[in-house]
Enzyme design. Structure first.
Site, mmCIF file in Angstrom:
data_model
loop_
_atom_site.group_PDB
_atom_site.id
_atom_site.type_symbol
_atom_site.label_atom_id
_atom_site.label_comp_id
_atom_site.label_asym_id
_atom_site.label_seq_id
_atom_site.Cartn_x
_atom_site.Cartn_y
_atom_site.Cartn_z
ATOM 1 N N GLY A 1 0.825 -1.213 0.000
ATOM 2 C CA GLY A 1 0.000 0.000 0.000
ATOM 3 C C GLY A 1 0.853 1.255 0.000
ATOM 4 N N PHE A 2 0.187 2.364 0.080
ATOM 5 C CA PHE A 2 0.842 3.684 0.076
ATOM 6 C C PHE A 2 1.836 3.780 1.247
ATOM 7 C CE2 PHE A 2 -0.244 8.101 1.884
ATOM 8 C CZ PHE A 2 0.878 8.703 1.334
ATOM 9 N N ARG B 1 -9.797 9.117 -2.367
ATOM 10 C CA ARG B 1 -9.475 10.103 -1.337
ATOM 11 C C ARG B 1 -9.272 11.472 -1.985
ATOM 12 N NH1 ARG B 1 -5.398 6.852 2.705
ATOM 13 N NH2 ARG B 1 -4.972 5.542 0.909
ATOM 14 N N GLY C 1 -3.948 -2.423 -2.417
ATOM 15 C CA GLY C 1 -2.552 -2.079 -2.706
ATOM 16 C C GLY C 1 -2.185 -2.343 -4.151
ATOM 17 N N ASN D 1 -4.526 -11.273 14.930
ATOM 18 C CA ASN D 1 -3.515 -12.185 14.379
ATOM 19 C C ASN D 1 -2.105 -11.592 14.435
ATOM 20 O OD1 ASN D 1 -5.299 -14.280 13.771
ATOM 21 N ND2 ASN D 1 -5.828 -13.415 11.777
ATOM 22 N N TYR E 1 -3.459 -6.546 25.018
ATOM 23 C CA TYR E 1 -2.230 -7.354 24.926
ATOM 24 C C TYR E 1 -1.098 -6.696 25.719
ATOM 25 C CZ TYR E 1 -3.345 -11.210 21.783
ATOM 26 O OH TYR E 1 -3.839 -12.376 21.260
ATOM 27 N N ALA F 1 -1.174 0.773 13.278
ATOM 28 C CA ALA F 1 -1.575 1.977 12.536
ATOM 29 C C ALA F 1 -3.026 2.276 12.872
ATOM 30 C CB ALA F 1 -1.420 1.748 11.035
ATOM 31 N N LYS G 1 3.434 -11.610 19.904
ATOM 32 C CA LYS G 1 3.539 -12.316 21.199
ATOM 33 C C LYS G 1 4.380 -13.588 21.043
ATOM 34 C CE LYS G 1 0.458 -14.419 24.627
ATOM 35 N NZ LYS G 1 0.184 -15.745 24.072
ATOM 36 N N TYR H 1 -14.851 1.170 9.461
ATOM 37 C CA TYR H 1 -13.438 1.532 9.626
ATOM 38 C C TYR H 1 -13.186 2.013 11.054
ATOM 39 C CZ TYR H 1 -9.060 4.042 8.418
ATOM 40 O OH TYR H 1 -7.766 4.499 8.339
HETATM 41 P P1 NAD Z 1 -3.530 1.636 1.273
HETATM 42 O O1 NAD Z 1 -4.868 1.165 0.835
HETATM 43 O O2 NAD Z 1 -2.640 2.249 0.249
HETATM 44 O O3 NAD Z 1 -2.715 0.456 1.956
HETATM 45 C C1 NAD Z 1 -3.317 -0.566 2.686
HETATM 46 C C2 NAD Z 1 -2.682 -1.874 2.278
HETATM 47 O O4 NAD Z 1 -3.231 -2.924 3.094
HETATM 48 C C3 NAD Z 1 -2.969 -2.250 0.824
HETATM 49 O O5 NAD Z 1 -1.788 -2.636 0.168
HETATM 50 C C4 NAD Z 1 -3.947 -3.425 0.930
HETATM 51 O O6 NAD Z 1 -3.879 -4.305 -0.154
HETATM 52 C C5 NAD Z 1 -3.523 -4.047 2.248
HETATM 53 N N1 NAD Z 1 -4.573 -4.824 2.895
HETATM 54 C C6 NAD Z 1 -5.842 -4.430 3.194
HETATM 55 N N2 NAD Z 1 -6.515 -5.430 3.783
HETATM 56 C C7 NAD Z 1 -5.655 -6.489 3.857
HETATM 57 C C8 NAD Z 1 -5.756 -7.804 4.352
HETATM 58 N N3 NAD Z 1 -6.912 -8.277 4.878
HETATM 59 N N4 NAD Z 1 -4.681 -8.618 4.309
HETATM 60 C C9 NAD Z 1 -3.511 -8.165 3.777
HETATM 61 N N5 NAD Z 1 -3.355 -6.928 3.273
HETATM 62 C C10 NAD Z 1 -4.421 -6.108 3.303
HETATM 63 O O7 NAD Z 1 -3.786 2.657 2.476
HETATM 64 P P2 NAD Z 1 -2.740 3.542 3.318
HETATM 65 O O8 NAD Z 1 -3.137 4.948 3.195
HETATM 66 O O9 NAD Z 1 -1.353 3.145 2.996
HETATM 67 O O10 NAD Z 1 -3.092 3.082 4.793
HETATM 68 C C11 NAD Z 1 -2.279 2.169 5.498
HETATM 69 C C12 NAD Z 1 -2.706 2.106 6.959
HETATM 70 O O11 NAD Z 1 -2.586 3.398 7.554
HETATM 71 C C13 NAD Z 1 -4.152 1.658 7.149
HETATM 72 O O12 NAD Z 1 -4.216 0.816 8.285
HETATM 73 C C14 NAD Z 1 -4.886 2.943 7.420
HETATM 74 O O13 NAD Z 1 -6.007 2.750 8.237
HETATM 75 C C15 NAD Z 1 -3.820 3.761 8.142
HETATM 76 N N6 NAD Z 1 -4.067 5.201 8.007
HETATM 77 C C16 NAD Z 1 -3.733 5.870 6.859
HETATM 78 C C17 NAD Z 1 -3.999 7.231 6.752
HETATM 79 C C18 NAD Z 1 -3.608 8.037 5.541
HETATM 80 O O14 NAD Z 1 -3.865 9.238 5.528
HETATM 81 N N7 NAD Z 1 -2.976 7.479 4.524
HETATM 82 C C19 NAD Z 1 -4.622 7.898 7.812
HETATM 83 C C20 NAD Z 1 -4.966 7.173 8.942
HETATM 84 C C21 NAD Z 1 -4.662 5.836 9.043
HETATM 85 N N1 UDP Z 2 -13.713 15.261 -0.614
HETATM 86 C C1 UDP Z 2 -14.095 16.163 -1.601
HETATM 87 N N2 UDP Z 2 -14.007 15.764 -2.898
HETATM 88 C C2 UDP Z 2 -13.515 14.568 -3.289
HETATM 89 C C3 UDP Z 2 -13.097 13.659 -2.282
HETATM 90 C C4 UDP Z 2 -13.219 14.045 -0.950
HETATM 91 O O1 UDP Z 2 -14.531 17.269 -1.302
HETATM 92 O O2 UDP Z 2 -13.461 14.309 -4.508
HETATM 93 C C5 UDP Z 2 -13.814 15.692 0.795
HETATM 94 C C6 UDP Z 2 -14.482 14.678 1.728
HETATM 95 O O3 UDP Z 2 -15.886 14.884 1.759
HETATM 96 C C7 UDP Z 2 -13.829 15.014 3.060
HETATM 97 C C8 UDP Z 2 -12.429 15.507 2.671
HETATM 98 O O4 UDP Z 2 -12.492 15.822 1.285
HETATM 99 O O5 UDP Z 2 -14.515 16.068 3.697
HETATM 100 C C9 UDP Z 2 -11.328 14.472 2.897
HETATM 101 O O6 UDP Z 2 -11.734 13.271 2.280
HETATM 102 P P1 UDP Z 2 -10.848 11.956 2.164
HETATM 103 O O7 UDP Z 2 -11.615 10.996 1.328
HETATM 104 O O8 UDP Z 2 -9.473 12.289 1.697
HETATM 105 O O9 UDP Z 2 -10.704 11.340 3.652
HETATM 106 P P2 UDP Z 2 -11.214 11.723 5.120
HETATM 107 O O10 UDP Z 2 -10.308 12.786 5.599
HETATM 108 O O11 UDP Z 2 -12.641 12.181 5.059
HETATM 109 O O12 UDP Z 2 -11.057 10.443 5.858
#
Ligand code: NAD
Ligand code: UDP
Length: 319
Positions: free
Chosen positions: A10-11, A191, A36, A104, A164, A119, A110, A150
């Site tokens: 993922g990102f 997003r 991802g 898991n 834990y 995260a 553990k 979520y």
């Molecule tokens: P992302 O979707 O790019 O990455 C998530 C990754 O997890 C993907 O590669 C996906 O394939 C993998 N994944 C999802 N479910 C899975 C499963 N059951 N088994 C194995 N792999 C699985 O999103 P991201 O932005 O990189 O977010 C990563 C983490 O950070 C997440 O837990 C998210 O909740 C948390 N987070 C991100 C942000 C942000 O702004 N990017 C903000 C708050 C929290």
């Molecule tokens: N949003 C928007 N236009 C878009 C996508 C999102 O105005 O095309 C708004 C959404 O309603 C939220 C904010 O942008 O208020 C941030 O959205 P995002 O999906 O990035 O994640 P969030 O911060 O809500 O988890």
């Protein structure tokens, strides 16, 4: 350290893999590619310090060899119901990744007596009634709203992580991540950052949901990863907010992206697209991160957005 990173394709997970490898650690990346992209880690193929396991964290996880740290990042992360990669389209997978996946991965930590980092997210504060959000705030989340798959999974994840820690004395950490952006975000996960940048590069109007007066505070990915590493090396067991406190309305954010991309197509307000539990204001209070980790963000919005726009331009040229 030998570090297990879930969500590695993922990102954020892929940036974490790179960061850990650059610091001489060895990494086991685990992902099932539900949101991802294999391209995010393809450059690590052949690296003898990197092992990839394709696996769903909701099922029992077996990791061969020793593990010193577990970083659990696997979860869909976009709230946009308009994208097949948003968690409203993946509700059960999202709940399972946050609940069963956290259980898991705690089990792996553990079994190996490894340190553990969860995260978590600013979403655990829901649509906050306290501003800015401190770690001591309990939140204002709807348990049955469309974001609840979520939010509640992450709230459960925090609770079981603390269980834990308190019951099994596991060496745990919890990072509450606020909106983070940068290269390797999925172009089509819905997003706001990829949506706005794609629209602006295609010279289309930007779709602002609601009236655009809701706020967010955007953190560039390199700052976040630095903060996470500092937390991993610290002894802090209580949750720590990591994010950039520079707050901006979504309308102003759209204007800024149009300015940086020289898009003259303007903005369209999509009143009906803003769903019920979309938080109105979000800004991290990072006092704890500053005090405990000696961390604060360094990259400002214009610099971070410019790098992200460059990445999206390249990705579009490939299509
Ligand atoms: P992302 O979707 O790019 O990455 C998530 C990754 O997890 C993907 O590669 C996906 O394939 C993998 N994944 C999802 N479910 C899975 C499963 N059951 N088994 C194995 N792999 C699985 O999103 P991201 O932005 O990189 O977010 C990563 C983490 O950070 C997440 O837990 C998210 O909740 C948390 N987070 C991100 C942000 C942000 O702004 N990017 C903000 C708050 C929290
Ligand atoms: N949003 C928007 N236009 C878009 C996508 C999102 O105005 O095309 C708004 C959404 O309603 C939220 C904010 O942008 O208020 C941030 O959205 P995002 O999906 O990035 O994640 P969030 O911060 O809500 O988890």
């Amino acid at each position: 350290m030998r570090i297990l990173i879930t969500g590695a394709a993922g990102f954020l997970g892929s940036h974490l893999c790179d960061y850990m490898l650059e610091r001489g650690h060895s990494v086991i990346g685990l992902d099932n590619f539900v949101t991802g992209n294999p391209n995010n880690i393809v450059h690590l193929a052949g690296n003898s310090n990197f092992l990839f396991i394709k696996h769903d964290v909701s099922n029992f996880i077996f990791v061969p060899g020793k593990v010193d740290a577990v970083l659990h990042f696997a979860s869909p992360a976009s709230p946009n119901p308009g994208s097949p990669f948003g968690y409203p389209s993946l509700p059960i997978q999202t709940m399972k990744a946050g609940a069963l996946g956290t259980h898991n991965t705690l089990g792996v930590a553990k079994a190996h007596n490894a340190r553990y980092l969860l995260a978590s997210t600013s979403e655990i504060y829901g649509d906050p009634q306290e501003h800015p959000q401190k770690e001591t705030y309990w939140g204002h989340a709807d348990p049955i709203g469309f974001r609840s798959v979520y939010d509640e999974a992450k709230r459960f994840a925090e609770a079981i992580t603390m269980a834990y820690h308190r019951f099994h004395h596991l060496d745990t950490r919890i990072v509450r991540i606020f909106n983070t952006y940068g290269p390797r975000m999925r172009l089509d996960d819905g997003r706001v950052v990829p949506n706005f940048i794609l629209q602006s590069l295609k010279k289309e109007p930007l779709t602002v949901f609601g009236s655009g007066d809701q706020t967010r505070s955007f953190c560039y990915v390199s700052d976040l990863i630095d903060g996470i590493y500092k937390l991993l090396l610290s002894d802090e067991h209580m949750p720590v907010n990591i994010g950039n406190p520079q707050e901006i309305s979504i309308l102003q954010f759209a204007e800024e992206i149009n300015r940086l991309t020289r898009n003259s197509q303007g903005i369209i307000l999509k009143k009906d697209k803003r769903l019920g539990d979309d938080p109105q204001r979000r800004q991290p209070d990072i006092t704890r991160a500053k005090a405990v980790l000696n961390w604060e963000p360094k990259v400002d919005l214009v610099e971070g957005l410019s790098k992200t726009i460059e990445y999206f331009k390249h990705e579009l040229e490939k299509e």
